[in-house]
Design a protein around this motif. Structure first.
Motif, PDB file in Angstrom:
ATOM      1  N   GLY A 120      -2.410   4.844   9.512  1.00 58.14           N
ATOM      2  CA  GLY A 120      -1.169   3.794   9.484  1.00 58.14           C
ATOM      3  C   GLY A 120      -0.614   4.252  10.701  1.00 58.14           C
ATOM      4  N   ILE A 121       0.017   5.486  10.929  1.00 55.40           N
ATOM      5  CA  ILE A 121       0.861   5.660  12.032  1.00 55.40           C
ATOM      6  C   ILE A 121       0.087   5.386  13.435  1.00 55.40           C
ATOM      7  CG2 ILE A 121       2.186   7.460  13.036  1.00 55.40           C
ATOM      8  CD1 ILE A 121       3.367   6.457  10.708  1.00 55.40           C
ATOM      9  N   TYR A 122      -1.275   5.788  13.512  1.00 57.41           N
ATOM     10  CA  TYR A 122      -1.956   5.510  14.414  1.00 57.41           C
ATOM     11  C   TYR A 122      -1.955   3.930  15.008  1.00 57.41           C
ATOM     12  CZ  TYR A 122      -6.231   5.221  17.596  1.00 57.41           C
ATOM     13  OH  TYR A 122      -7.152   4.929  18.718  1.00 57.41           O
ATOM     14  N   ARG A 123      -2.101   3.108  14.128  1.00 55.05           N
ATOM     15  CA  ARG A 123      -2.144   1.822  14.104  1.00 55.05           C
ATOM     16  C   ARG A 123      -0.866   1.201  14.755  1.00 55.05           C
ATOM     17  NH1 ARG A 123      -5.084  -2.743  13.525  1.00 55.05           N
ATOM     18  NH2 ARG A 123      -4.061  -4.618  12.851  1.00 55.05           N
ATOM     19  N   ALA A 124       0.373   1.717  14.072  1.00 54.99           N
ATOM     20  CA  ALA A 124       1.748   1.405  14.323  1.00 54.99           C
ATOM     21  C   ALA A 124       1.854   1.834  16.055  1.00 54.99           C
ATOM     22  CB  ALA A 124       2.704   1.992  13.591  1.00 54.99           C
ATOM     23  N   VAL A 125       1.468   3.030  16.321  1.00 52.35           N
ATOM     24  CA  VAL A 125       1.692   3.470  17.740  1.00 52.35           C
ATOM     25  C   VAL A 125       0.824   2.710  18.697  1.00 52.35           C
ATOM     26  CG1 VAL A 125       1.581   5.514  19.308  1.00 52.35           C
ATOM     27  CG2 VAL A 125       2.282   5.835  16.757  1.00 52.35           C
ATOM     28  N   LEU A 126      -0.329   2.484  18.198  1.00 52.86           N
ATOM     29  CA  LEU A 126      -1.012   1.780  19.243  1.00 52.86           C
ATOM     30  C   LEU A 126      -0.669   0.277  19.291  1.00 52.86           C
ATOM     31  CD1 LEU A 126      -3.870   1.245  20.682  1.00 52.86           C
ATOM     32  CD2 LEU A 126      -4.929   0.416  18.168  1.00 52.86           C
ATOM     33  N   ARG A 180       6.530  -2.159  11.879  1.00 52.62           N
ATOM     34  CA  ARG A 180       7.765  -1.633  11.030  1.00 52.62           C
ATOM     35  C   ARG A 180       7.226  -1.529   9.468  1.00 52.62           C
ATOM     36  NH1 ARG A 180      13.693  -4.480  11.673  1.00 52.62           N
ATOM     37  NH2 ARG A 180      13.720  -2.724  13.070  1.00 52.62           N
ATOM     38  N   LYS A 181       6.429  -2.342   8.729  1.00 57.13           N
ATOM     39  CA  LYS A 181       6.042  -2.249   7.686  1.00 57.13           C
ATOM     40  C   LYS A 181       5.620  -0.680   7.332  1.00 57.13           C
ATOM     41  CE  LYS A 181       3.285  -4.472   3.892  1.00 57.13           C
ATOM     42  NZ  LYS A 181       2.529  -3.586   3.514  1.00 57.13           N
ATOM     43  N   ILE A 182       4.676  -0.392   8.219  1.00 55.99           N
ATOM     44  CA  ILE A 182       3.865   0.746   7.980  1.00 55.99           C
ATOM     45  C   ILE A 182       4.926   2.021   8.159  1.00 55.99           C
ATOM     46  CG2 ILE A 182       2.418   2.649   9.300  1.00 55.99           C
ATOM     47  CD1 ILE A 182       0.777   0.167  10.053  1.00 55.99           C
ATOM     48  N   LEU A 183       5.944   2.006   9.128  1.00 51.80           N
ATOM     49  CA  LEU A 183       7.051   3.077   9.208  1.00 51.80           C
ATOM     50  C   LEU A 183       7.769   2.893   7.891  1.00 51.80           C
ATOM     51  CD1 LEU A 183       7.507   5.242  11.349  1.00 51.80           C
ATOM     52  CD2 LEU A 183       5.855   3.412  11.869  1.00 51.80           C
ATOM     53  N   ARG A 185       0.868  -1.129   0.030  1.00 55.72           N
ATOM     54  CA  ARG A 185       0.094   0.071  -0.067  1.00 55.72           C
ATOM     55  C   ARG A 185       0.944   1.238  -0.086  1.00 55.72           C
ATOM     56  NH1 ARG A 185      -0.805   2.292   5.036  1.00 55.72           N
ATOM     57  NH2 ARG A 185      -3.000   3.017   4.412  1.00 55.72           N
ATOM     58  N   GLU A 186       0.413   2.502  -0.783  1.00 52.78           N
ATOM     59  CA  GLU A 186       1.184   3.538  -0.529  1.00 52.78           C
ATOM     60  C   GLU A 186       0.252   4.583   0.421  1.00 52.78           C
ATOM     61  OE1 GLU A 186       1.040   7.241  -3.753  1.00 52.78           O
ATOM     62  OE2 GLU A 186       2.218   5.556  -4.472  1.00 52.78           O
ATOM     63  N   PRO A 187       1.194   4.937   1.600  1.00 49.12           N
ATOM     64  CA  PRO A 187       0.538   5.694   2.509  1.00 49.12           C
ATOM     65  C   PRO A 187      -0.258   7.131   1.896  1.00 49.12           C
ATOM     66  CG  PRO A 187       2.713   5.404   3.053  1.00 49.12           C
ATOM     67  CD  PRO A 187       2.632   4.747   1.664  1.00 49.12           C
TER      68      PRO A 187
END
Length: 577
Positions: free
Chosen positions: A448-454, A525-528, A400-402
């Motif tokens: 995406g960042i919300y999910r990673a931080v969560l 990590r994938k999201i970041l 996916r492209e952010p």
């Protein structure tokens, strides 16, 4: 079709087919080749079609462009060239000649001539040669017997360059086509082709080429007798006069096409024969009138050189097949590991679901409302775990492209902290949040960042559950000089052993037993990395861990949005690192 293959960098493994002209390469999504590397320019370089290939032009990039390790402004591309931009390395592979006169169409004109019964091997074979002579002569070219052969072997540096270039090419047809071009430049043949052995043991023509001026509408008659004997004995042969050989008197096609000479050598690499290289010449009118008394084009030196080339082609085919088999094996192994890991997690979840369902069933039977609430909560909780597992699987497997937009990182982190606070308080965990300055407009995908931080904050709460005075601290900061935004999550848990720090980012590796899916950290990590950032981990045993989620302020997908340059003082609670 020509293509760019990303060998190293954030986009490692991606392939981009090159069609049309010009083709731009850069970090902006409008480029035909869009990369996530934040160290390349928005429009870094351009590829322009020139003849049958492409010319590379640097577009005034900030960090420059390296072609095969050298800084360039413009240069033609050859198959196998490596292009270095930022932290990424790409390889250019050229297309095969797909014109109407290419070898693809000519393969239909190749016919193996059947063997005659009770006949000896061709009487016109003037010399045999060991299948190993090719590798020997390549290793000691100066020992060749004639000046002609020494000169030709010197030109085989092009073959080594080709072997290096095709080491990343998986297409066997493209590989053999490249080698056959070298063959016809080195050996003065009228026709040439590779006969490649399939897994079923049949021979299939590949990379058929006719010399310029030869009628391409005619068949290429390949003698099965010669081919079978070469494969059986492991010796290359030079047939000096096909017309005078009794074996071919009944073969109409050979006489119709005036085939005069033939060279056939085994393609033997490191393991077993993979096929043969077949070359021939046609009789000229002068030779035909003279009854074959005119000397031919092929010599013993040609036979030796053909064997050397066939040896290199066989190694290339072996490597290509080995690589493909390895990829297939890895895919099967990955599928098996994934199914086994998923089955384990789903089994644990379903056990809890069944236990909750039994409680609900008993509660209905005994009219016990307290037991009903307890059983239903258990069912709901595990339903949530199933939802999380599915979402993690989709996030990890899907490219996916952010969807980048200016995002208030403080507000995003506050929402995560408030969501997790209830769980933390229920477990006696102190959850501390410190907002930072300069992070009010960070270019990122907020979902995406919300999910990673969560994921990271939730893991930290789980990690300190059984520790004395459990504590988790969260902070958003802007790194000096303002190029990176960062979310820091610190806990005073047991810590992570150094030898497994990288293992925790592998799918289905979980330190939480049945409570974890093993996908939270890989997905985060994938999201970041899709943003051009990463997750950095520091950990000290018996003191705790520190996770840093780094997001570039110069997004590969949007304009700059630093929103400030003053970083918040470093966060150190709970004094573990």
């Amino acid at each position: 079709m020509p293509r760019l293959i990303v060998l190293r960098g954030v986009d490692e493994g991606k392939q981009f087919d090159l069609t049309g002209s010009p083709i731009t390469v850069g970090r902006h999504s409008s480029n035909e080749v869009a990369l996530h590397d934040t160290q390349i320019s928005r429009r870094h370089l351009e590829l322009r079609a020139v003849g049958n290939g492409y010319q590379l032009f640097d577009l005034g990039s900030g960090n420059g462009t390296l072609l095969n390790g050298r800084t360039i402004q413009e240069a033609p591309l050859r198959s196998g060239d490596t292009i270095s931009v930022g932290q990424s390395v790409l390889m250019y592979t050229a297309a095969r000649n797909d014109s109407a006169e290419s070898g693809n169409d000519l393969t239909e004109r190749v016919r193996l001539v059947p063997s005659a019964d009770n006949m000896n091997f061709p009487s016109a074979v003037v010399r045999t040669i060991s299948a190993d002579i090719g590798s020997q002569i390549l290793s000691r070219p100066n020992t060749a017997s004639t000046d002609w052969l020494r000169t030709r072997l010197a030109s085989l540096a092009a073959l080594y360059e080709t072997a290096e270039a095709v080491s990343h090419i998986l297409d066997v047809d493209q590989l053999l086509a490249t080698v056959m071009e070298l063959v016809l430049r080195s050996v003065n043949a009228d026709h040439g082709c590779f006969m490649l052995r399939t897994e079923a043991g049949t021979l299939v023509p590949k990379a058929v080429r006719y010399r310029d001026g030869v009628n391409r509408a005619e068949e290429l008659a390949v003698s099965r007798t010669i081919v079978d004997q070469v494969l059986k004995d492991g010796q290359g042969v030079l047939v000096s006069d096909v017309q005078a050989d009794s074996r071919y008197r009944g073969v109409e096609s050979l006489h119709k096409h005036n085939i005069r000479e033939a060279i056939c050598v085994q393609m033997k690499g490191r393991r077993e024969p993979v096929g043969v290289l077949f070359l021939d010449t046609q009789s000229t009118l002068k030779q035909f009138v003279s009854g074959g008394k005119e000397s031919g084009k092929f010599t013993e030196d040609h036979l030796t050189l053909a064997s050397a080339i066939a040896h290199q082609a066989a190694i290339a085919v072996e490597e290509s097949r080995y690589h493909q088999a390895l990829v297939n094996a890895e895919r099967l192994a990955a599928v098996g590991q994934t199914i086994a890991a998923m089955s384990h997690h789903i089994k644990n979840i379903m056990q809890s679901v069944r236990f909750g369902a039994d409680m609900v069933r008993t509660a209905f039977k005994e009219d016990d409302r307290d037991l009903l609430k307890k059983g239903w909560k258990m069912v709901e909780r595990n339903q949530g775990r199933i939802d999380e597992l599915i979402l993690d699987m989709l996030s990890y497997s899907k490219e996916r492209e952010p969807s980048v937009e200016p995002t208030d990182l403080n507000k995003l982190c506050e929402e995560v902290v408030e969501l997790v606070r209830g769980r933390a308080e229920a477990r006696g965990v102190v959850l501390e949040w410190r907002p930072g300055t300069g992070v009010g407009a960070v270019p990122c995908d907020p979902d995406g960042i919300y999910r990673a931080v969560l994921n990271i904050v939730g893991n930290a709460v789980d990690a300190v559950e059984d520790r004395p005075s459990p504590k988790v601290a969260v902070q958003a900061i802007l790194e000096p000089p303002g190029d990176w935004a960062k979310v820091i999550v610190v806990d005073n848990g047991e810590g992570i052993p150094a030898e497994i720090l990288e293992e925790i980012f592998k799918p289905f590796v979980s330190t939480k037993g049945s409570r974890g899916t093993g996908l939270g950290l890989p997905v985060s990590r994938k999201i970041l990395r899709e943003h051009g950032g990463d997750i950095i981990v520091q950990s000290v045993l018996d003191k705790g861990s520190k996770f840093s989620l780094r997001i570039p302020m110069k997004s590969a997908f949007a304009g700059d949005a630093s929103g400030g340059t003053v970083p918040h003082p470093s966060l150190k609670p709970p004094d573990i690192l």
